[in-house]
Motif scaffolding. Structure first.
Motif, short mmCIF file in Angstrom:
data_model
loop_
_atom_site.label_atom_id
_atom_site.label_comp_id
_atom_site.label_asym_id
_atom_site.label_seq_id
_atom_site.Cartn_x
_atom_site.Cartn_y
_atom_site.Cartn_z
N PRO A 1 -0.82 10.38 -6.25
CA PRO A 1 0.01 11.82 -6.61
C PRO A 1 -0.07 12.74 -5.74
N SER A 2 0.96 12.83 -5.19
CA SER A 2 1.24 13.77 -3.95
C SER A 2 2.62 14.28 -3.85
N GLU A 3 2.78 15.39 -3.80
CA GLU A 3 4.26 15.98 -3.54
C GLU A 3 5.08 15.37 -2.70
N HIS A 4 4.27 14.69 -1.75
CA HIS A 4 5.09 13.92 -0.49
C HIS A 4 5.62 12.51 -0.82
N VAL A 5 5.04 12.15 -2.10
CA VAL A 5 5.41 10.70 -2.60
C VAL A 5 6.59 10.67 -3.64
N SER A 6 7.43 10.13 -3.61
CA SER A 6 8.71 10.07 -4.51
C SER A 6 7.97 9.28 -5.87
N ARG A 7 8.70 9.62 -6.93
CA ARG A 7 8.07 8.98 -8.53
C ARG A 7 8.12 7.42 -8.17
N ARG A 8 9.16 6.92 -7.73
CA ARG A 8 9.13 5.54 -7.47
C ARG A 8 9.64 5.18 -6.04
N HIS A 9 8.45 5.26 -5.06
CA HIS A 9 8.53 5.34 -3.68
C HIS A 9 8.88 3.85 -3.12
N ALA A 10 8.13 3.11 -3.12
CA ALA A 10 8.43 1.81 -2.78
C ALA A 10 7.72 0.66 -3.64
N GLU A 11 7.95 -0.43 -3.16
CA GLU A 11 7.29 -1.73 -4.07
C GLU A 11 6.87 -2.75 -3.15
N LEU A 12 6.01 -3.28 -3.55
CA LEU A 12 5.39 -4.65 -2.91
C LEU A 12 5.71 -5.85 -3.56
N TYR A 13 6.13 -6.92 -3.11
CA TYR A 13 6.50 -8.00 -3.77
C TYR A 13 6.40 -9.31 -2.95
N THR A 14 6.37 -10.46 -3.39
CA THR A 14 6.23 -11.69 -2.74
C THR A 14 7.72 -12.48 -2.70
N ASP A 15 7.91 -13.21 -1.43
CA ASP A 15 8.89 -14.02 -1.45
C ASP A 15 8.68 -15.45 -2.13
N PRO A 16 9.62 -16.49 -1.91
CA PRO A 16 9.12 -17.72 -2.61
C PRO A 16 8.20 -18.36 -1.91
N PHE A 17 7.71 -17.98 -0.46
CA PHE A 17 6.79 -18.73 0.11
C PHE A 17 5.33 -18.20 0.13
N GLY A 18 5.23 -17.12 -0.68
CA GLY A 18 3.66 -16.63 -0.82
C GLY A 18 3.65 -15.24 0.11
N ARG A 19 4.73 -14.76 0.99
CA ARG A 19 4.47 -13.77 1.94
C ARG A 19 4.95 -12.23 1.21
N TRP A 20 3.91 -11.69 1.59
CA TRP A 20 4.35 -10.26 0.94
C TRP A 20 5.15 -9.24 1.56
N TRP A 21 6.07 -8.67 0.87
CA TRP A 21 6.87 -7.70 1.72
C TRP A 21 6.70 -6.41 0.91
N VAL A 22 7.09 -5.38 1.80
CA VAL A 22 7.11 -3.94 1.25
C VAL A 22 8.74 -3.52 1.25
N ARG A 23 8.99 -2.88 0.27
CA ARG A 23 10.63 -2.34 0.08
C ARG A 23 10.65 -1.03 -0.03
N ASP A 24 11.37 0.02 0.60
CA ASP A 24 11.33 1.37 0.11
C ASP A 24 12.40 1.27 -0.89
N LEU A 25 12.18 2.09 -1.96
CA LEU A 25 13.17 2.44 -3.10
C LEU A 25 13.85 3.61 -2.90
N GLY A 26 14.36 3.84 -1.89
CA GLY A 26 15.29 5.05 -1.75
C GLY A 26 14.35 6.27 -1.93
N SER A 27 13.30 6.21 -1.33
CA SER A 27 12.42 7.46 -1.26
C SER A 27 12.83 8.71 -0.39
N HIS A 28 12.52 9.92 -0.77
CA HIS A 28 12.88 11.10 -0.02
C HIS A 28 12.32 11.05 1.39
N ASN A 29 11.04 10.87 1.58
CA ASN A 29 10.29 10.84 2.95
C ASN A 29 10.29 9.45 3.56
N GLY A 30 10.58 8.35 3.03
CA GLY A 30 10.47 7.08 3.93
C GLY A 30 9.32 6.44 3.72
#
Length: 566
Positions: free
Chosen positions: A57-86
């Protein structure tokens, strides 16, 4: 009913993407408070929205800022979802990046890192020996924040740095804990008894287990006093604490204990912890060392231990990632080598689109000319991604060519593949596939569709695409049985398209899937004249699909085959 067939039918109905093991994300907020959120099945959205799995909860964070997901090999990734501040990883703005345990994610004014939900496997199989704690009025406990800024001698700092270097070379977890304890009982640190304890939490009266053999100074000849109050307080506050009992004299804090005994001090520092347990260093000292300086030294020792642990895990993870990338490069090379290079066939204009996502996948495309002049055209999609899917796609290539070499017709070819896969692949796996046998002179063809998206025919000036019906065959490998074939025809001037669901399930910038009708519209926009070649159609469709992604990386392979009669 066949239980294997039922299991595969369920897998086919539910999803082509298996879930992943949950992970914790540790969050440091702008005020310095730390909390943990256990991640469910990815992807997990980070943002200020109440619907986000990780809420910031912060004005510096977009509503949907980023997401965490895994690839088919179990590695975790972070992906920006077009956020305002990156989104930043280790101080660098990223669009998408694979994560290691040492990485720090910055989103707005929050700091995040991924931590295991439970201890690594090699640290859960240590000694199960329990220790007995004593109880009573443990008096007031003191922390570093309550004492004057301590002075740390140069020789102590040298030993702490040496400890960090030593820990990098020690493989066994039990031995690493023992090295930490040995430092505390060294002559320079004046400890009398030290051990690392594991305490299960929550619990009002935790019963610790030893994670290494206690290290005992030669001058210490009595049973160690393990204070229940001190251990419980460290588990609750997750910070280094000290207490002491004395026979007189000035100390920073006094500890009252049951029974008579020698004057002594005790320090306890959390080493590692999660929601289920706290591993802590417990050391007994002479009472004259119950000062902020020695509490700080114990805290620094555990901090060096944590840094060494994190560096070791990061190094192991980086080594594993490098090995995986090497194997992926080899798999990609094999996968690309199976795509037909020569698409020139008398009477037909053919074009292949094969764009694997960044991971090797399970798409298969093939063109085979028969001795009688007919042409076999095949497109398939293996359930899932990763090396298993790529290996299965390679086996499809072998199966198709070996059956054709043995003279099998189309229905026999697909029936043989189906029965073979049913016997050999895991119950959760299956393959969708469509294969055609076409006469280039007449445009007539026999086809078998095993649970695959329907072949599509488009022609210039006709706003309605034709989707070829199927015989309701199940995907390959779900249940044994024969595959039924059908016939159709493509006229001169029409374009026949075979494709995988990497096209129809492509998510556009508007958040919607392209779908069958959307793909048909894209093909109709490209194939405006019979003069458009199949090769030009492939290039144009790839460009249009990339534009629909809006710069996002594809999450699935994009494989298609365009066929025109000359």
């Amino acid at each position: 009913m066949d239980p294997i067939a039922n299991s595969r039918r369920d897998s086919f109905r539910e999803s082509k993407a298996p879930g992943r093991e949950p992970l914790d994300v540790e969050i440091l907020d702008p005020k310095g408070a730390v909390r943990r959120v256990t991640l469910g099945n990815p992807p997990c959205v980070i943002g200020r929205s109440k619907e986000a799995q990780v809420q910031l909860p912060s004005e510096h964070v977009s509503r949907r800022h980023a997401e965490l997901y895994t690839d088919p090999f179990g590695r975790w990734w972070v992906r920006d979802l077009g956020s305002h501040n990156g989104t930043l990883v280790n101080g660098t703005t990223v669009k998408e990046q694979v994560l290691s345990v040492s990485d720090r994610i910055i989103i707005g004014d929050y700091r995040l890192r991924l931590v295991p939900t439970s201890p690594p496997e090699d640290e859960t199989t240590l000694s199960g020996t329990r220790v007995v704690m004593s109880g009573g009025d443990d008096g007031r406990l003191t922390s570093l924040g309550e004492v004057e800024a301590p002075r740390v001698a140069r020789e102590h700092l040298t030993q702490l740095m040496n400890l960090s270097r030593e820990l990098q070379e020690v493989a066994a977890p039990r031995e690493r804990y023992a090295r930490l304890c040995q430092l505390l009982i060294s002559p320079e640190f004046h400890g009398q008894w030290a051990a690392v304890l594991r305490v299960a939490v929550p619990g009002a009266s935790p019963v610790p287990q030893l994670l290494c053999e206690p290290q005992v100074a030669p001058s210490f000849h009595q049973e160690p006093y393990i204070s229940r109050g001190l251990v419980h307080a460290v588990c609750e506050k997750r910070e280094a604490l000290m207490a002491a009992r004395t026979s007189g004299g000035a100390v920073d804090v006094e500890l009252s204990m049951v029974g008579q005994g020698m004057p002594m001090a005790a320090v306890a520092c959390p080493v590692e912890h999660d929601h289920a347990r706290v591993d802590l260093l417990y050391a007994i000292l002479p009472p004259q060392y119950a000062t902020g300086e020695w509490l700080a030294l114990a805290g620094l020792a555990t901090e060096e231990f944590r840094h060494a642990q994190a560096a070791r895990r990061a190094r192991q993870q980086e080594t594993a990632h490098a090995a995986l990338e090497h194997e992926l490069d080899r798999a990609r090379h094999i996968q690309m080598s199976l795509v037909p290079k020569d698409v020139a066939h008398p009477g037909l204009d053919l074009g292949i689109g094969f764009a694997p996502c960044r991971w090797v996948g399970g798409d298969y495309v093939d063109i085979v000319t028969r001795p009688d002049g007919r042409v076999i055209l095949a497109v398939a999609d293996v359930c899932g991604k990763g090396l298993h899917a790529a290996m299965l796609a390679a086996s499809l290539h072998t199966g198709v060519h070996s059956n054709l070499a043995a003279g099998a017709n189309l229905a026999t070819l697909m029936t043989n593949l189906n029965n073979y896969l049913y016997q050999t692949i895991p119950p959760s796996s299956f393959v969708t596939m469509v294969v055609l046998s076409m006469d280039p002179q007449t445009g007539t063809f026999e086809y078998v569709n095993a649970g695959h998206p329907p072949p599509m025919i488009v022609e210039p000036g006709n706003p309605q695409a034709v989707f070829l019906p199927d015989a309701e065959n199940l995907p390959l490998g779900i249940a044994p049985g024969e595959m039924a074939s059908q016939t159709a025809q493509v006229a001169v001037g029409q374009l026949l398209a075979l494709y995988t669901d990497g096209l129809t399930e492509l998510t556009t910038t508007s958040g919607e899937m392209l779908g069958l009708e959307g793909l048909a519209a894209e093909l109709q926009a490209i194939y405006t004249s019979a003069a458009v070649t199949a090769g030009a159609g492939v290039e144009a469709l790839n460009q249009r699909l990339s534009a629909l992604l809006g710069g996002e990386l594809p999450q699935d392979d994009r494989t298609f085959l365009l066929i025109k009669r000359q």
